[in-house]
Write a protein that holds these residues in place. Structure first.
Motif, PDB file in Angstrom:
ATOM      1  N   GLN A 125     -10.885 -27.350 -17.076  1.00  0.00           N
ATOM      2  CA  GLN A 125      -9.731 -27.478 -17.949  1.00  0.00           C
ATOM      3  C   GLN A 125     -10.202 -27.554 -19.392  1.00  0.00           C
ATOM      4  N   LEU A 126      -9.323 -27.199 -20.306  1.00  0.00           N
ATOM      5  CA  LEU A 126      -9.691 -27.235 -21.715  1.00  0.00           C
ATOM      6  C   LEU A 126      -9.757 -28.669 -22.224  1.00  0.00           C
ATOM      7  N   ILE A 127      -8.739 -29.459 -21.908  1.00  0.00           N
ATOM      8  CA  ILE A 127      -8.697 -30.861 -22.328  1.00  0.00           C
ATOM      9  C   ILE A 127      -8.495 -31.715 -21.085  1.00  0.00           C
ATOM     10  N   TYR A 128      -9.368 -32.709 -20.910  1.00  0.00           N
ATOM     11  CA  TYR A 128      -9.404 -33.458 -19.651  1.00  0.00           C
ATOM     12  C   TYR A 128      -9.534 -34.945 -19.934  1.00  0.00           C
ATOM     13  N   ALA A 129      -8.908 -35.747 -19.080  1.00  0.00           N
ATOM     14  CA  ALA A 129      -9.073 -37.200 -19.145  1.00  0.00           C
ATOM     15  C   ALA A 129      -8.852 -37.767 -17.750  1.00  0.00           C
ATOM     16  N   ASP A 130      -9.677 -38.752 -17.368  1.00  0.00           N
ATOM     17  CA  ASP A 130      -9.573 -39.381 -16.059  1.00  0.00           C
ATOM     18  C   ASP A 130      -9.795 -40.879 -16.213  1.00  0.00           C
ATOM     19  N   ASP A 131      -8.864 -41.667 -15.662  1.00  0.00           N
ATOM     20  CA  ASP A 131      -8.965 -43.127 -15.669  1.00  0.00           C
ATOM     21  C   ASP A 131      -9.056 -43.664 -17.100  1.00  0.00           C
ATOM     22  N   VAL A 132      -8.066 -43.308 -17.902  1.00  0.00           N
ATOM     23  CA  VAL A 132      -8.041 -43.711 -19.311  1.00  0.00           C
ATOM     24  C   VAL A 132      -6.770 -44.489 -19.618  1.00  0.00           C
ATOM     25  N   ASP A 133      -6.813 -45.244 -20.720  1.00  0.00           N
ATOM     26  CA  ASP A 133      -5.666 -46.001 -21.199  1.00  0.00           C
ATOM     27  C   ASP A 133      -5.358 -45.628 -22.641  1.00  0.00           C
ATOM     28  N   ASN A 134      -4.051 -45.607 -22.953  1.00  0.00           N
ATOM     29  CA  ASN A 134      -3.606 -45.519 -24.337  1.00  0.00           C
ATOM     30  C   ASN A 134      -4.183 -44.300 -25.048  1.00  0.00           C
ATOM     31  N   VAL A 135      -3.828 -43.131 -24.559  1.00  0.00           N
ATOM     32  CA  VAL A 135      -4.269 -41.874 -25.155  1.00  0.00           C
ATOM     33  C   VAL A 135      -3.047 -41.127 -25.691  1.00  0.00           C
ATOM     34  N   VAL A 136      -3.191 -40.586 -26.887  1.00  0.00           N
ATOM     35  CA  VAL A 136      -2.102 -39.853 -27.538  1.00  0.00           C
ATOM     36  C   VAL A 136      -2.607 -38.482 -27.971  1.00  0.00           C
ATOM     37  N   ILE A 137      -1.797 -37.456 -27.736  1.00  0.00           N
ATOM     38  CA  ILE A 137      -2.002 -36.143 -28.354  1.00  0.00           C
ATOM     39  C   ILE A 137      -0.743 -35.855 -29.145  1.00  0.00           C
ATOM     40  N   ASP A 138      -0.875 -35.681 -30.460  1.00  0.00           N
ATOM     41  CA  ASP A 138       0.332 -35.483 -31.264  1.00  0.00           C
ATOM     42  C   ASP A 138       0.032 -34.641 -32.497  1.00  0.00           C
ATOM     43  N   GLY A 139       1.061 -34.500 -33.327  1.00  0.00           N
ATOM     44  CA  GLY A 139       0.957 -33.685 -34.532  1.00  0.00           C
ATOM     45  C   GLY A 139       1.718 -32.386 -34.376  1.00  0.00           C
ATOM     46  N   HIS A 140       1.747 -31.615 -35.448  1.00  0.00           N
ATOM     47  CA  HIS A 140       2.514 -30.371 -35.450  1.00  0.00           C
ATOM     48  C   HIS A 140       1.610 -29.152 -35.378  1.00  0.00           C
ATOM     49  N   GLY A 141       0.450 -29.320 -34.777  1.00  0.00           N
ATOM     50  CA  GLY A 141      -0.456 -28.211 -34.554  1.00  0.00           C
ATOM     51  C   GLY A 141      -0.273 -27.593 -33.184  1.00  0.00           C
ATOM     52  N   THR A 142      -1.225 -26.729 -32.810  1.00  0.00           N
ATOM     53  CA  THR A 142      -1.114 -25.921 -31.596  1.00  0.00           C
ATOM     54  C   THR A 142      -2.413 -25.988 -30.796  1.00  0.00           C
ATOM     55  N   ILE A 143      -2.267 -25.998 -29.475  1.00  0.00           N
ATOM     56  CA  ILE A 143      -3.406 -25.809 -28.578  1.00  0.00           C
ATOM     57  C   ILE A 143      -3.141 -24.533 -27.787  1.00  0.00           C
ATOM     58  N   ASP A 144      -4.006 -23.549 -27.955  1.00  0.00           N
ATOM     59  CA  ASP A 144      -3.822 -22.216 -27.361  1.00  0.00           C
ATOM     60  C   ASP A 144      -4.991 -21.940 -26.422  1.00  0.00           C
ATOM     61  N   GLY A 145      -4.694 -21.862 -25.126  1.00  0.00           N
ATOM     62  CA  GLY A 145      -5.757 -21.676 -24.139  1.00  0.00           C
ATOM     63  C   GLY A 145      -6.280 -20.263 -24.020  1.00  0.00           C
ATOM     64  N   ARG A 146      -5.561 -19.281 -24.583  1.00  0.00           N
ATOM     65  CA  ARG A 146      -5.943 -17.864 -24.479  1.00  0.00           C
ATOM     66  C   ARG A 146      -6.230 -17.487 -23.021  1.00  0.00           C
ATOM     67  N   GLY A 147      -5.309 -17.907 -22.159  1.00  0.00           N
ATOM     68  CA  GLY A 147      -5.525 -17.817 -20.721  1.00  0.00           C
ATOM     69  C   GLY A 147      -5.478 -16.424 -20.133  1.00  0.00           C
ATOM     70  N   LYS A 148      -4.987 -15.456 -20.869  1.00  0.00           N
ATOM     71  CA  LYS A 148      -4.915 -14.104 -20.336  1.00  0.00           C
ATOM     72  C   LYS A 148      -6.295 -13.529 -20.053  1.00  0.00           C
ATOM     73  N   ALA A 149      -7.308 -14.110 -20.685  1.00  0.00           N
ATOM     74  CA  ALA A 149      -8.674 -13.607 -20.506  1.00  0.00           C
ATOM     75  C   ALA A 149      -9.226 -13.887 -19.115  1.00  0.00           C
ATOM     76  N   PHE A 150      -8.588 -14.804 -18.351  1.00  0.00           N
ATOM     77  CA  PHE A 150      -9.129 -15.228 -17.064  1.00  0.00           C
ATOM     78  C   PHE A 150      -8.357 -14.549 -15.930  1.00  0.00           C
ATOM     79  N   LYS A 151      -9.001 -13.634 -15.250  1.00  0.00           N
ATOM     80  CA  LYS A 151      -8.338 -12.845 -14.226  1.00  0.00           C
ATOM     81  C   LYS A 151      -8.184 -13.653 -12.934  1.00  0.00           C
ATOM     82  N   LYS A 152      -7.098 -13.397 -12.241  1.00  0.00           N
ATOM     83  CA  LYS A 152      -6.875 -14.041 -10.938  1.00  0.00           C
ATOM     84  C   LYS A 152      -7.789 -13.390  -9.915  1.00  0.00           C
ATOM     85  N   LEU A 153      -8.673 -14.202  -9.302  1.00  0.00           N
ATOM     86  CA  LEU A 153      -9.670 -13.670  -8.378  1.00  0.00           C
ATOM     87  C   LEU A 153      -9.365 -13.977  -6.926  1.00  0.00           C
TER      88      LEU A 153
END
Length: 458
Positions: A125-153
């Motif tokens: 995964q691009l952004i990952y977290a496991d067993d964490v507390d009090n995490v925030v992702i915010d703001g007026h920006g963008t996260i773009d995975g560009r996922g079209k590059a990964f073909k279904k196999l």
């Protein structure tokens, strides 16, 4: 009188002292929660260069200091897998974009020790977290995975050779707010076994690959989702249960969604199930961009799908205030028996339960002519479903259609699984206490089918 005035002045002074002390505490807390700009750690606003290490170093430094904000300033930054940690706020400024690398080598395979259907192998995964507390992702920006590059196999390669964009496992007090999420390799955001999750005002565009869900809430408790605008090729608002942990105490409201598949879906994975779910104020519409389609139908398969097929329970569910443009089969309630376990070798020996469901105040325009359905299995009826104040307008033109002979007990549940249904309104089979109140079916052209067909339903 002088004594009273003195007391009043003393109280006012005490209130001022309390306010000043509180303000100082807030200021100290804010001062302690420092900002960590990724550029200061070596991130470069150049999508030809990888900034994974710099971003991760900023996160690690923030976490070591007890928390704060990791700032992504205006610009475009290419990253592979980053791992969020407790008390970290990933803040994307206006004009900032984190771009996912298109090279699989830049993604870190991880394996959680939380056992569920999709944690038994390493995933990426691009952004990952496991067993964490009090995490925030915010703001007026963008996260773009560009996922079209990964073909279904292969059929189940999501998260294996096609990365999730955002994945939280066992998070507590998680907030995702205001950001834009685009172009994942598979599911956009997967929250698994999280408590106290809040999603507010985000924008999602996920139409560039297979399994492009907009939102997957999986076995989470105490969830509030509001103000999401989403356009996805696969399911839009999706609740799942890929472990024995139910999705429980979930409120989703005031969203606008588009999907080639199901706009609102509880399922398909339903090992635990769903309890105390309230979904309201959702506008469902076709996507304005029909240049691609991986699954489903151009105007969507269903608006509301409520399913139990893997032995779980669905109860105390309310869906209300839904306006729909399109979809082929707007309402689908299905108790089946696919009986897929959440770990290798597990045997599901029981059929699940659907009971105590209320669907009301729904308006559907320009639907397909397939029809809606509420169905259980012989000896395992759907129970206590109330449908009220519903208007469904579809094209009509249907011919008399026999009741499906095949129960399709083990089949994948889909609102179109029997093709055209015997009712132009609702086909109800193996059900108890299904009540229709002020439900109207309108067709553009004459339709030979009755509004309701019931079999083993009373």
């Amino acid at each position: 009188m002088g004594t009273v005035v003195s007391i009043k002045k003393t109280n006012l002074m005490n209130i001022r002292k309390i306010f000043i002390a509180f303000s100082l505490c807030v200021a100290v807390a804010q001062a302690g929660a420092a900002d960590y700009n990724i550029v200061d750690f070596g991130a470069v606003g150049d999508t030809a260069r990888l900034s994974t290490v710099a971003v991760q170093q900023a996160i690690d430094a923030c976490s070591r200091a007890g928390g704060g904000r990791v700032i992504v300033p205006t610009g475009g930054y290419k990253i592979g897998t980053i791992v969020l940690k407790s008390n970290v706020n990933l803040h994307l400024e206006h004009g900032a974009t984190l771009y996912g690398s298109t090279d699989l080598a830049d993604y870190k395979p991880v394996k959680s020790d939380y056992l569920s259907l999709r944690t038994q192998t390493e995933t990426i995964q691009l952004i990952y977290a496991d067993d964490v507390d009090n995490v925030v992702i915010d703001g007026h920006g963008t996260i773009d995975g560009r996922g079209k590059a990964f073909k279904k196999l292969s059929w189940n390669d999501e998260g294996i050779t096609r990365p999730h964009l955002l994945r939280f496992i066992r998070g507590r007090d998680i907030t995702v707010k205001d950001i834009t999420l685009r172009n994942s390799g598979c599911w956009m955001q997967h929250y698994l076994a999280c408590d106290r999750l809040r999603i507010d005002g985000i924008r999602v565009k996920n139409r560039n690959n297979y399994n492009n869900d907009a939102l997957d809430i999986d076995g989470c408790h105490d969830v509030i989702v509001t103000g999401m605008t989403a356009d996805s090729d696969d399911d839009a608002i999706t609740l799942k249960s890929t472990s024995p942990r139910l999705c429980e105490n979930v409120t989703i409201s005031n969203c606008v969604v588009s999907s080639h598949c199901n706009a609102i879906k509880l399922g398909t994975e339903t090992n635990g199930g769903f309890r105390n779910i309230n979904i309201s104020g959702i506008a469902v519409k076709p996507s304005e961009d029909q240049t691609s389609q991986y699954f489903g139908l151009p105007r969507g398969i269903s608006a509301i799908s409520l399913e139990i097929v893997d032995g779980g329970v669905l109860e105390n569910v309310s869906v209300s205030g839904i306006t729909v443009e399109g979809t082929e089969a707007p309402i689908f309630v299905r108790l089946g028996n696919r009986a897929r376990g959440y770990y290798n070798g597990q045997v599901i020996g029981n059929v699940g339960i659907i009971r105590d469901v209320h669907i009301d105040n729904v308006i559907v325009r320009n639907a397909g002519a397939t029809g809606c359905s509420v169905t259980g299995l012989p000896g395992h009826p759907v129970e206590n479903v109330r449908l009220s104040d519903i208007l469904i307008c579809h094209k009509g033109g249907g011919k008399k259609t026999p009741v499906p002979a095949d129960e399709k007990e083990k089949d994948y549940p889909e609102a179109t699984m029997w093709d055209t249904l015997p009712a132009k309104g609702f086909f109800v089979r193996h059900a108890r206490n299904v009540v229709f109140d002020n439900v109207e079916i309108r067709t553009d052209t004459p339709d030979e089918r009755p509004e309701y067909v019931r079999e083993d339903a009373f």
